[in-house]
Design an enzyme around this catalytic site. Structure first.
Site, PDB file in Angstrom:
ATOM      1  N   HIS A 107      40.655  40.970  35.887  1.00 51.60           N
ATOM      2  CA  HIS A 107      40.040  39.691  35.534  1.00 51.60           C
ATOM      3  C   HIS A 107      38.715  39.886  34.786  1.00 51.60           C
ATOM      4  O   HIS A 107      37.994  38.912  34.533  1.00 51.60           O
ATOM      5  CB  HIS A 107      39.817  38.900  36.831  1.00 51.60           C
ATOM      6  CG  HIS A 107      39.505  37.460  36.652  1.00 51.60           C
ATOM      7  ND1 HIS A 107      38.309  36.901  37.031  1.00 51.60           N
ATOM      8  CD2 HIS A 107      40.235  36.437  36.125  1.00 51.60           C
ATOM      9  CE1 HIS A 107      38.306  35.612  36.757  1.00 51.60           C
ATOM     10  NE2 HIS A 107      39.461  35.302  36.209  1.00 51.60           N
ATOM     11  N   LYS A 109      35.784  40.574  31.916  1.00 49.52           N
ATOM     12  CA  LYS A 109      35.513  40.156  30.536  1.00 49.52           C
ATOM     13  C   LYS A 109      34.320  40.967  30.039  1.00 49.52           C
ATOM     14  O   LYS A 109      33.169  40.684  30.396  1.00 49.52           O
ATOM     15  CB  LYS A 109      35.185  38.662  30.454  1.00 49.52           C
ATOM     16  CG  LYS A 109      36.362  37.733  30.764  1.00 49.52           C
ATOM     17  CD  LYS A 109      36.339  37.281  32.174  1.00 49.52           C
ATOM     18  CE  LYS A 109      37.421  36.210  32.412  1.00 49.52           C
ATOM     19  NZ  LYS A 109      37.722  36.039  33.836  1.00 49.52           N
ATOM     20  N   ASP A 114      29.637  49.607  19.609  1.00 48.87           N
ATOM     21  CA  ASP A 114      28.873  50.806  19.250  1.00 48.87           C
ATOM     22  C   ASP A 114      28.120  51.417  20.429  1.00 48.87           C
ATOM     23  O   ASP A 114      27.182  52.194  20.234  1.00 48.87           O
ATOM     24  CB  ASP A 114      27.880  50.508  18.115  1.00 48.87           C
ATOM     25  CG  ASP A 114      28.569  50.200  16.801  1.00 48.87           C
ATOM     26  OD1 ASP A 114      29.757  50.530  16.678  1.00 48.87           O
ATOM     27  OD2 ASP A 114      27.922  49.622  15.903  1.00 48.87           O
ATOM     28  N   HIS A 280      33.724  26.783  33.984  1.00 49.34           N
ATOM     29  CA  HIS A 280      34.365  28.057  34.278  1.00 49.34           C
ATOM     30  C   HIS A 280      33.350  29.173  34.496  1.00 49.34           C
ATOM     31  O   HIS A 280      33.706  30.292  34.840  1.00 49.34           O
ATOM     32  CB  HIS A 280      35.319  28.414  33.125  1.00 49.34           C
ATOM     33  CG  HIS A 280      36.199  29.586  33.374  1.00 49.34           C
ATOM     34  ND1 HIS A 280      36.064  30.787  32.711  1.00 49.34           N
ATOM     35  CD2 HIS A 280      37.242  29.759  34.228  1.00 49.34           C
ATOM     36  CE1 HIS A 280      36.973  31.630  33.121  1.00 49.34           C
ATOM     37  NE2 HIS A 280      37.703  31.037  34.052  1.00 49.34           N
ATOM     38  N   LYS A 282      30.488  31.578  36.115  1.00 50.48           N
ATOM     39  CA  LYS A 282      30.354  32.140  37.464  1.00 50.48           C
ATOM     40  C   LYS A 282      28.996  32.841  37.546  1.00 50.48           C
ATOM     41  O   LYS A 282      28.808  33.922  36.966  1.00 50.48           O
ATOM     42  CB  LYS A 282      31.476  33.147  37.750  1.00 50.48           C
ATOM     43  CG  LYS A 282      32.901  32.637  37.403  1.00 50.48           C
ATOM     44  CD  LYS A 282      33.551  33.546  36.419  1.00 50.48           C
ATOM     45  CE  LYS A 282      34.884  33.113  35.881  1.00 50.48           C
ATOM     46  NZ  LYS A 282      35.754  32.276  36.581  1.00 50.48           N
ATOM     47  N   ASP A 287      16.461  32.692  45.104  1.00 49.96           N
ATOM     48  CA  ASP A 287      15.020  32.471  44.987  1.00 49.96           C
ATOM     49  C   ASP A 287      14.615  32.507  43.511  1.00 49.96           C
ATOM     50  O   ASP A 287      15.343  31.991  42.664  1.00 49.96           O
ATOM     51  CB  ASP A 287      14.269  33.494  45.830  1.00 49.96           C
ATOM     52  CG  ASP A 287      14.613  33.383  47.322  1.00 49.96           C
ATOM     53  OD1 ASP A 287      14.972  32.270  47.752  1.00 49.96           O
ATOM     54  OD2 ASP A 287      14.544  34.397  48.034  1.00 49.96           O
TER      55      ASP A 287
END
Length: 362
Positions: A107, A109, A114, A280, A282, A287
């Site tokens: 899952h 991403k 470079d 979507h 996350k 604090d």
């Protein structure tokens, strides 16, 4: 370090960096769709490959099925490496250990250009309007400096798992200099590790919170330890905010997460339902000191079954910028009122509780 919360601007920035690549492009995503965004990334990889840039695309076999059918042959014929992560086979192949389990998915991403520019967050390769009337909204961190080598290491480890090839080239890890005052570290997690890294790190951070915890996630189906950490934070006087989408793309999961609202509200957790889009993104702030952004949902699947990647950031300036994004969410959200929630119909409660029984499968 830049936090990117504009969908089209994030896609444009990623493609611009691919167009500026000189040595290599490494892209790992869960969804690679057969749409305009998939075509835009495909064209960018083809342009880079034509310039002599070494390009490697790693996609989840389940999440990227449509894009695989649409673009894999074209990319391979041009010389771009295209690899499926956790390919699935027949039931017999699974039983013989020759195919990935259906419920174990990559899952992550990650984009590395470079070895010096990295992207990590919730952004898949798919149109924002993939669901009519419910556009996706994401958050991605663009990073430079030594932490890019950590993103690179995760990508190459996943590539090695699928190909067995460790010949990735010396230019994958160029000499790195500090690029600014921000301190960050990569937090990979998944079933290949001996512990649930993301779950344990999040619980530890919540237990150390002194004033405020803000959690943004599209899917909230927690395990008992995570749920107790939120309750204990409230009991010791910490303001805990949970930002969810008012509408999501999975009705079964939405009902399951709503089954937790009662116990959360009873403890004092403030639940906010975001109206404008499918949120979507996350990310978490603790604090004024720590932030986390990545692919990890706050659910059992992300904690135990998915290969995930997140960036933990120890920097007040970055936390302040993420707080600005969170305040924008809150301004466009509807709070869940405890007294109103308790009055929901019996058939709604029953449906939510039935869905919760399958929480470990979601």
């Amino acid at each position: 370090m830049a936090l990117l919360d504009g969908y089209d601007a994030t896609v444009a920035a990623m493609i611009a960096d691919i167009d500026g690549a000189r040595h290599h492009v490494h892209l790992l995503v869960y969804i690679y769709a057969a749409d305009a965004t998939g075509r835009a990334f495909t064209d960018a990889l083809l342009r880079a490959n034509a310039r002599g840039v070494r390009c490697s695309l790693l996609v989840d076999a389940l999440g990227a099925r449509a894009g695989w059918r649409a673009f894999a042959d074209t990319l391979r014929e041009a010389g771009v490496e295209v690899v499926q992560a956790l390919p699935m086979g027949s039931l017999m192949a699974v039983l013989k250990g020759k195919s990935a389990r259906f419920d174990l998915r990559n899952h992550r991403k990650i984009l590395v250009v470079d070895g010096s520019i990295g992207y990590i967050g919730s952004q898949n390769v798919i149109d924002a309007e993939s669901m009519p009337g419910l556009p996706n909204e994401e958050l991605v961190a663009r990073v430079t400096g030594p932490v890019v080598s950590e993103l690179q290491a995760v990508f190459l480890a996943d590539r090695y798992l699928e190909t067995g090839d460790s010949n990735f080239g010396i230019d994958s890890f160029p000499p790195m200099q500090e690029q600014g005052p921000h301190v960050a570290q990569m937090l990979p997690s998944g079933p290949g590790y001996g512990t649930q890294n993301a779950q344990m790190a999040l619980i530890s951070m919540i237990h150390h919170a002194r004033s405020e915890v803000v959690i943004t996630t599209p899917y909230f189906v927690p395990d008992e330890a995570f749920l107790q950490a939120l309750q204990l934070a409230c009991y010791r006087g910490v303001d805990v905010h949970l930002v969810l989408s008012q509408r999501i793309d999975q009705r079964f999961t939405q009902a399951a997460q709503e089954a937790y609202f009662g116990v959360l509200l009873d403890a004092g957790v403030q639940i906010h339902l975001y109206r404008p889009a499918f949120l979507h993104a996350k990310h978490v702030t603790i604090d004024d000191e720590v932030a986390m952004v990545g692919s990890t949902n706050m659910d059992i699947r992300s904690f135990a079954l998915n290969a995930e990647a997140a960036l933990v950031i120890y920097d007040r300036e970055v936390v302040a910028r993420m707080r600005e994004i969170q305040r924008r969410y809150l301004a466009s959200s509807e709070p869940v009122v405890r007294a109103v929630w308790q009055q929901r119909p019996l058939h709604t409660r029953t449906w939510q509780n039935l869905c919760r029984l399958a929480d470990s499968l979601l």
